[in-house]
Scaffold this active site. Sequence first.
Site, PDB file in Angstrom:
ATOM      1  N   GLN A 288       0.786  -1.186   0.205  1.00  0.00           N
ATOM      2  CA  GLN A 288      -0.059  -0.129  -0.019  1.00  0.00           C
ATOM      3  C   GLN A 288       0.849   1.271   0.001  1.00  0.00           C
ATOM      4  OE1 GLN A 288      -3.160   0.223  -0.129  1.00  0.00           O
ATOM      5  NE2 GLN A 288      -4.118  -1.657   0.188  1.00  0.00           N
ATOM      6  N   TYR A 317      -4.766 -13.163  -2.867  1.00  0.00           N
ATOM      7  CA  TYR A 317      -3.924 -11.886  -3.504  1.00  0.00           C
ATOM      8  C   TYR A 317      -3.223 -11.347  -1.954  1.00  0.00           C
ATOM      9  CZ  TYR A 317      -7.777 -12.092  -6.550  1.00  0.00           C
ATOM     10  OH  TYR A 317      -8.710 -12.576  -7.741  1.00  0.00           O
ATOM     11  N   GLU A 338      -0.791 -16.284  -3.954  1.00  0.00           N
ATOM     12  CA  GLU A 338      -0.238 -15.074  -4.623  1.00  0.00           C
ATOM     13  C   GLU A 338       0.039 -15.562  -6.093  1.00  0.00           C
ATOM     14  OE1 GLU A 338       0.554 -11.839  -6.466  1.00  0.00           O
ATOM     15  OE2 GLU A 338      -0.291 -11.533  -4.495  1.00  0.00           O
ATOM     16  N   ASP A 386      -8.056  -9.348  -1.348  1.00  0.00           N
ATOM     17  CA  ASP A 386      -7.691  -8.124  -1.678  1.00  0.00           C
ATOM     18  C   ASP A 386      -7.168  -8.068  -2.895  1.00  0.00           C
ATOM     19  OD1 ASP A 386      -7.032  -5.418  -1.608  1.00  0.00           O
ATOM     20  OD2 ASP A 386      -5.225  -5.681  -0.135  1.00  0.00           O
ATOM     21  N   CYS A 413     -10.473  -1.668  -3.664  1.00  0.00           N
ATOM     22  CA  CYS A 413     -10.074  -0.346  -4.154  1.00  0.00           C
ATOM     23  C   CYS A 413     -10.825   0.121  -5.155  1.00  0.00           C
ATOM     24  CB  CYS A 413      -8.473  -0.510  -4.359  1.00  0.00           C
ATOM     25  SG  CYS A 413      -8.404  -1.519  -5.757  1.00  0.00           S
TER      26      CYS A 413
END
Length: 458
Positions: A288, A317, A338, A386, A413
């Site tokens: 982030q 993720y 991932e 995420d 997001c």
Amino acid sequence: MAYQKKELKKDIIITIKRLGINGEGIGYYKKKIIFIPGALPDEVVVAKIIKTHPGYIEGELVRIKEKSPNRVAFPNKVDPEIGGLELAHLSYDKQLEFKKDIVLESLRKYHPRGYQKYKVKNTIPAKENWHYRAKAQYQIEFSKGKTKLGMYAPNSRRLIDLPEMPTQSKNTQKTERLIKKLIDKYHMPVANWRKHFDGIKTVVVREAASTGEMQVTFITIGKKINGLKKLAQEVMKLDNVVSVFQNETDWNNPQIWGNKTIKLAGKNQIVEHILDKKFALSPRAFFQLNPEQTEILYSEAIKLLNLAPDQVLIDAYSGVGTIGLIASDYVKQVIGIESIPEAVEDAMHNVKLNHVRNAEYLQGSVEKILPQLKNSGVPIDALIVDPPRTGLAKSLIKTIMQVKPESFVYISCNPSTLAQDLVMLSEVYDVRVIENVDMLPQTARCEAIAKLVLRKDN
């Protein structure tokens, strides 16, 4: 409706009704919606028609006739055409309201089951509204005897040279400026997209806010760039720079980053601290942009998961393992999934770095690995996802609906793709609450956390 050329050039007066999802003012001209960047609700503005489309019009703000009481001064000495400051002219309390509203608007647009009853909480504000971005990703070009290093104006190839970016950390901006001087000093080849000359295309500086360490990456077109290792040695002499990398890409790649990264000098990773955990970051690893707000985001997400000591948590993720490793203190086991190999390597390094014994990370797609885990007898008690702005793949949503974890938290997001994904997920899940955390003040970006609970009839 087609407009005559003279109508495209003339000034028109528009009353702004609301903000669009990208922070632009929305009004109507001859019963057709018009988007005007820089305009605010309740303002009367003079605008020009820039371009027409079948369903809407693009406008340009000329001047403001009646100003909104919520308008604030745009940052001093900052080019107003620079991207990433879509809401910098709007008071901060109204920015927070806007970010809640775009979640509500997305739900109204896609209307997942029971959306009228969803509890959408007020946006959690950022402690710092400026200089919070820990990563600067500047493009470079050489034209008319001058090197430019900076950011493109939105929807254009016009590079704004070394802009004053008030949301970017001061240290990363200082380092970018010093690197530009070194590039000029050593006459480094700069990539030319018009002529397809090889060279440096992008300069990335990432800062670990907690340690001050900085990592520099030169994204290049072409593998062998004359003088690059010498440049790396000089960059290593700059304050707080501990590593320099080269990332290779080519003209056919629409993304900024290529797939191959090599170390030129220094450490393999820089180290960031979040919620009493250490995270080693390699150049391509996602992290982030706002470290301080990241602590709030992850704390809220883990709180909503309502974890128990006997549970297995799947972190989809998972990136470099941030959420999973923080949550490892509360569960029996964490399994991260991932797709980017370097991120998985970082995650496993972070497991050792934090002396965590109950977490492992798998490389691959979530939609393939999740059912494999279920079929092998792994109890999937809790799930956190995420995903990128594109949201969840439909195949993954179907997998989640088959696996049916009892506790499920979705960090998004992009409120639009969140609402779309909830249409399918709400067939078997109830949405208990949606929380917003303002990760990127002065922008239209919104980070939402949705808590989903399996319905009893499933």
